[in-house]
Design a protein around this motif. Sequence first.
Motif, mmCIF file in Angstrom:
data_model
loop_
_atom_site.group_PDB
_atom_site.id
_atom_site.type_symbol
_atom_site.label_atom_id
_atom_site.label_comp_id
_atom_site.label_asym_id
_atom_site.label_seq_id
_atom_site.Cartn_x
_atom_site.Cartn_y
_atom_site.Cartn_z
ATOM 1 N N GLY A 143 10.315 41.664 66.504
ATOM 2 C CA GLY A 143 11.242 40.604 66.835
ATOM 3 C C GLY A 143 10.605 39.414 67.517
ATOM 4 O O GLY A 143 11.288 38.440 67.817
ATOM 5 N N GLY A 144 9.299 39.471 67.742
ATOM 6 C CA GLY A 144 8.620 38.391 68.460
ATOM 7 C C GLY A 144 7.525 37.711 67.674
ATOM 8 O O GLY A 144 6.815 36.859 68.202
ATOM 9 N N GLY A 145 7.358 38.081 66.407
ATOM 10 C CA GLY A 145 6.353 37.445 65.576
ATOM 11 C C GLY A 145 4.974 38.057 65.731
ATOM 12 O O GLY A 145 4.745 38.973 66.526
ATOM 13 N N ALA A 146 4.029 37.531 64.942
ATOM 14 C CA ALA A 146 2.628 37.967 64.962
ATOM 15 C C ALA A 146 1.750 36.753 65.181
ATOM 16 O O ALA A 146 2.033 35.672 64.657
ATOM 17 C CB ALA A 146 2.269 38.666 63.655
ATOM 18 N N GLN A 147 0.684 36.936 65.944
ATOM 19 C CA GLN A 147 -0.200 35.819 66.287
ATOM 20 C C GLN A 147 -1.666 36.223 66.190
ATOM 21 O O GLN A 147 -2.011 37.390 66.344
ATOM 22 C CB GLN A 147 0.075 35.318 67.721
ATOM 23 C CG GLN A 147 1.425 34.664 67.934
ATOM 24 C CD GLN A 147 2.519 35.664 68.186
ATOM 25 O OE1 GLN A 147 2.281 36.715 68.762
ATOM 26 N NE2 GLN A 147 3.742 35.343 67.764
ATOM 27 N N LEU A 148 -2.485 35.230 65.966
ATOM 28 C CA LEU A 148 -3.937 35.359 66.086
ATOM 29 C C LEU A 148 -4.388 34.349 67.131
ATOM 30 O O LEU A 148 -4.216 33.134 66.940
ATOM 31 C CB LEU A 148 -4.638 35.081 64.754
ATOM 32 C CG LEU A 148 -6.161 34.897 64.812
ATOM 33 C CD1 LEU A 148 -6.847 36.113 65.432
ATOM 34 C CD2 LEU A 148 -6.723 34.603 63.423
ATOM 35 N N ASN A 149 -4.905 34.861 68.238
ATOM 36 C CA ASN A 149 -5.311 34.005 69.359
ATOM 37 C C ASN A 149 -4.209 33.021 69.744
ATOM 38 O O ASN A 149 -4.451 31.860 70.059
ATOM 39 C CB ASN A 149 -6.607 33.258 69.033
ATOM 40 C CG ASN A 149 -7.812 34.187 68.967
ATOM 41 O OD1 ASN A 149 -7.723 35.362 69.288
ATOM 42 N ND2 ASN A 149 -8.947 33.655 68.554
ATOM 43 N N GLY A 150 -2.963 33.504 69.682
ATOM 44 C CA GLY A 150 -1.820 32.705 70.112
ATOM 45 C C GLY A 150 -1.189 31.851 69.037
ATOM 46 O O GLY A 150 -0.111 31.286 69.256
ATOM 47 N N ALA A 151 -1.818 31.721 67.873
ATOM 48 C CA ALA A 151 -1.260 30.924 66.777
ATOM 49 C C ALA A 151 -0.498 31.834 65.819
ATOM 50 O O ALA A 151 -0.973 32.916 65.465
ATOM 51 C CB ALA A 151 -2.363 30.190 66.028
#
Length: 275
Positions: A143-151
């Motif tokens: 429910g909060g998304g996926a990120q790579l180094n915050g992006a």
Amino acid sequence: MTASPSRVAATASTDDSALLSAVVRAAVEAGRALEARYSVSARPADRAAMFRAGTADSEVSLAILRPALTALRPDARWLPQEYETTALPPGEWWVVDEVEGNVNHVHGLPEWAVSVALVRDGEPVLAVVRRPVGDLTYTALRGGGAQLNGAALRVSAKRELDAAIVDTGQAEADQEGTYERIGRSVAAMLHRALLVRVGVPSTFPMLLVAAGHHDVFWQYEPTLPGVAAGALMITEAGGIVTRVDGAPWSPGSDTVLASAPGLHAAAVQVLAPIS
């Protein structure tokens, strides 16, 4: 299972968001310890040397991860080997690969990482994959998304399989019963996809699908530590995770198929007949 095409939207809790930050810190620390043992010059001379180095790597990483994760969630159980390929009982489970891609680490190759997922009542809800080489930290919350180094990560927008880069590989070294299925599936995809790649470990192609660099990943007889984090990354990046026949995936499923939404039906069409 939340990774199915009909997944109901969820919102990440504040508690899980705070927990994610603490898990990242533990994974970074474990990764740092493994990086101190890593050498691009490493070349084990035989199987015994390879396993000695791999066992030592695992011990170093677990010495950091086990107490740190236990302190964060004292009631969460640590996944035992016998549950890596079966349905999980209710409750919270730490699903950890302390050196994902250990075979690469001991051979001086860069594709290795620390992988941590928290599975709650049969659904991955939190995931961290820390890849020290390149300073890459992948995170996801249900429910909060996926990120790579915050992006933010987002899966591919492709809709035609003949433009797709697809991946598979063996889950374990000794699964003779699956080898023919792997071969037939690769041959079938070679007729349909743009490019077919085969390799290990499974986490890395799943991260590439989550980031939109690759488009489809499938595997027979997956182990949960190899796919739990990637499954959450992909669904939170807008992708679909099922079994290869299109049925819902859950921990213990004997196959996994992860793809961009526009390619899922075509991938099922290719893979479902292979038994």
